[in-house]
Design an enzyme around this catalytic site. Structure first.
Site, PDB file in Angstrom:
ATOM      1  N   ASN A 164       0.800  -1.241   0.000  1.00  0.00           N
ATOM      2  CA  ASN A 164       0.000   0.000   0.000  1.00  0.00           C
ATOM      3  C   ASN A 164       0.826   1.282   0.000  1.00  0.00           C
ATOM      4  O   ASN A 164       0.325   2.318  -0.398  1.00  0.00           O
ATOM      5  CB  ASN A 164      -1.031  -0.015   1.137  1.00  0.00           C
ATOM      6  CG  ASN A 164      -0.385   0.073   2.488  1.00  0.00           C
ATOM      7  OD1 ASN A 164       0.741  -0.370   2.685  1.00  0.00           O
ATOM      8  ND2 ASN A 164      -1.090   0.625   3.450  1.00  0.00           N
ATOM      9  N   GLU A 262       4.929  -3.467  12.099  1.00  0.00           N
ATOM     10  CA  GLU A 262       3.932  -2.403  11.987  1.00  0.00           C
ATOM     11  C   GLU A 262       2.728  -3.009  11.284  1.00  0.00           C
ATOM     12  O   GLU A 262       2.833  -3.473  10.146  1.00  0.00           O
ATOM     13  CB  GLU A 262       4.493  -1.209  11.214  1.00  0.00           C
ATOM     14  CG  GLU A 262       5.520  -0.413  11.994  1.00  0.00           C
ATOM     15  CD  GLU A 262       5.028   0.107  13.346  1.00  0.00           C
ATOM     16  OE1 GLU A 262       3.812   0.290  13.524  1.00  0.00           O
ATOM     17  OE2 GLU A 262       5.885   0.299  14.229  1.00  0.00           O
ATOM     18  N   CYS A 296      -2.861   2.116   6.401  1.00  0.00           N
ATOM     19  CA  CYS A 296      -2.970   1.544   7.747  1.00  0.00           C
ATOM     20  C   CYS A 296      -3.528   2.584   8.707  1.00  0.00           C
ATOM     21  O   CYS A 296      -4.135   2.249   9.713  1.00  0.00           O
ATOM     22  CB  CYS A 296      -1.614   1.068   8.224  1.00  0.00           C
ATOM     23  SG  CYS A 296      -0.370   2.344   8.093  1.00  0.00           S
ATOM     24  N   GLU A 475       9.180   3.331  14.033  1.00  0.00           N
ATOM     25  CA  GLU A 475       9.969   3.552  12.828  1.00  0.00           C
ATOM     26  C   GLU A 475      10.141   5.055  12.643  1.00  0.00           C
ATOM     27  O   GLU A 475       9.470   5.846  13.259  1.00  0.00           O
ATOM     28  CB  GLU A 475       9.227   3.011  11.613  1.00  0.00           C
ATOM     29  CG  GLU A 475       8.952   1.532  11.718  1.00  0.00           C
ATOM     30  CD  GLU A 475       8.580   0.948  10.374  1.00  0.00           C
ATOM     31  OE1 GLU A 475       9.465   0.400   9.714  1.00  0.00           O
ATOM     32  OE2 GLU A 475       7.409   1.056   9.979  1.00  0.00           O
TER      33      GLU A 475
END
Ligand code: NAP
Length: 499
Positions: A164, A262, A296, A475
């Protein structure tokens, strides 16, 4: 909703792309390839890519292991120079790479170009981070002891990424991994290998020594699994679904690999009665529908004060209905296809299932025709009166589907917002500073927005989720150093005076 059918540059001859191992572009050992098609028009083959196997993974890990011996001791300045050069190379290619990203992923051209630009910024950011201080000097009980810590690389890192954000996510994993002296084997999503090739090309052309970055395209079973199980791979950084994340947790725990996950989200936007409704509307629609709801961090729950819910829901329905769905390469298009047919059928099926379970479908949710039959198009959907405990209120659908949940108070809004297994991103729309501050303090989410949409991740700050959305690591920003390095503590005493 207005449809614009995909343009027919569909018959272009598709190229074949190899893997990049030990500084060479080469076919899969088996010679096999896999085809990648445009989700806006399944007749269009975007490219053919090496369909690699465990043998190729083995070669890539060997190359990365060999390269690590020297790369780990290379000057951070020289690593920074390579990242800067790669940023410049990619920057010069933004229009083509952005367009290819759109052809293989389906987000709009504006988003494809925006994401590629973001990857350039990320490469530059980590060129800078490579040159930042990396350790601390401590006082010692012994006044003559030089006591300090240094941050050292981990070794060979597996980078496993979703489709994505096919260039931004690989960039925000690969750039810090390399900046801090690790070597990488990169397994991109099978649905977006072309963008991965373009990122690796930029880094390779910028002068990365052979073996420092290796790209292995192929399926989860043939490439992903052997890669994450290889005992020479000391760390795994993964972004993707919770199901895969759970598997990787087991694999990493069994062999003691460092792991960063993640994962998914079920991100709420709370709209209080005092909010500027026009402003909230723009952000809730954009947050839920851009990238066809496949972020997300996408907003999937609008938790709205009952006093304004009728008006706000009507505003949402009007705005969502007016979104232009169609060919993502068309500059007028606002919503492209889902990533593939399977995803489109799955999302349309989830909408039916929610309807059957009693949710009130206000608009959209059906597969689209009218010239869009060749693509994975679903009409953006809005549900009203959603039960927060229902599947629609709890599970990530990963598509253009927004559910409105009524609440009577800020307290109830907070309870509903936190009552999910995820905790990635959340936003609130209000003019009340006290409530905004209480929200920022009490919401169980790794990324919090006040008066702006749930998506959005700037590269200089940490990014990641709480609860089921992550593995407690972060991150981007300076947080990347924590994952991609380990601490060494050094005590240096002077030798005794010679006799
Ligand atoms: P996915 O199916 O889990 O796949 C992600 C990557 O893992 C792909 O490269 C996939 O390969 C690979 N893979 C799958 N099973 C594997 C295994 N057993 N061992 C090793 N590798 C394996 O996820 P997705 O559908 O691509 O991505 C969508 C999900 O990502 C959503 O849940 C979304 O919320 C989440 N996401 C989270 C963030 C975040 O930062 N929190 C950001 C973006 C997306 P193949 O492609 O070959 O199957």
């Amino acid at each position: 909703m207005v449809a614009s059918p995909p343009m027919a540059d569909a018959q272009q001859e598709a190229e074949t792309y190899g893997t990049y191992i030990a500084g060479e572009w080469r076919p899969a050992t088996s010679g096999e390839t896999m085809e990648n098609r445009n989700p806006a028009n399944r007749d269009e083959v975007v490219g053919r890519f090496a369909s690699s196997s465990a043998e190729d993974v083995d070669a890539a890990v060997s190359a990365a292991e060999e390269a690590y011996r020297t790369w780990r001791f290379s000057s951070p300045m020289s690593r920074a120079n390579i990242l800067h050069k790669a940023a410049n190379i990619l920057e010069a290619r933004i229009p083509e790479v952005g367009r290819e990203l759109t052809r293989e992923e389906g987000k709009t051209l504006k988003e494809g170009i925006g994401e590629t630009t973001r990857a350039v910024q990320i490469l530059r950011y980590y060129a800078g981070e490579a040159q930042q201080p990396s350790g601390e000097h401590y006082p010692s009980v012994n006044p003559h002891t030089l006591l300090y810590t240094s941050r050292e690389p981990l070794g060979v890192v597996a980078v496993v990424t979703p489709w994505n954000f096919p260039i931004a996510i690989p960039a925000w994993k690969i750039a810090p991994a390399l900046a801090f002296g690790n070597t990488v084997v990169f397994k991109p999503a099978s649905l977006t290998p072309l963008t991965a090739v373009r990122l690796v090309e930029a880094l390779a052309e910028a002068g990365l020594p052979a073996g420092v970055l290796n790209l292995v395209t192929g399926s989860a079973g043939n490439v992903g699994d052997p890669l994450v199980r290889d005992p020479r791979v000391v760390a795994i950084t993964f972004t993707g679904s919770n199901e895969t994340g759970a598997e990787l947790r087991r694999t990493a725990a069994e062999r003691g690999a460092k792991l960063q996950l993640e994962l998914g989200g079920k991100n709420p936007a709370i709209v209080l009665a005092d909010a500027d409704l026009e402003h909230a509307l723009g952000h809730v629609v954009s947050g839920s529908m851009m990238s066809t709801g496949q972020k997300c961090t996408a907003t999937s729950r609008a938790i709205v004060d009952r006093r304004i819910i009728d008006r706000f829901t009507e505003m949402l329905a009007d705005r969502i209905k007016a979104l232009k769905v169609g060919d993502p390469l068309d500059a007028e298009t606002q919503i492209g296809p889902l990533i593939d047919e399977r995803a489109a059928d799955r999302v349309a099926g989830e909408v039916d299932r929610a309807k059957q379970a009693g949710a009130e479908l206000l608009i959209g949710g059906q597969r689209l025709g009218n010239g869009l039959e060749r693509g994975a198009f679903v009409a953006p959907a809005l549900f009203g009166g959603v039960d927060p405990d229902s599947r629609l209120g709890q599970e990530e659908l990963f598509g253009p589907v927004l559910g409105v949940i009524p609440v009577d108070s800020m307290e109830e809004a907070m309870t509903v917002a936190n009552q999910v297994k995820f905790g990635l991103s959340a936003s609130i729309f209000t003019r009340d500073l006290g409530r905004a501050l209480a929200f920022a303090r009490e919401i169980e989410a790794g990324v919090v927005h006040v008066n702006s949409e749930t998506p959005g991740a700037e590269p200089q700050v940490p990014f990641g989720g709480m609860k089921g959305s992550s593995s407690y690591s972060r991150e981007q920003g300076k947080a990347a150093r924590d994952f991609f390095t380990q601490v060494k503590t050094v005590y240096i005493d002077p030798p005794p005076p010679s006799a």
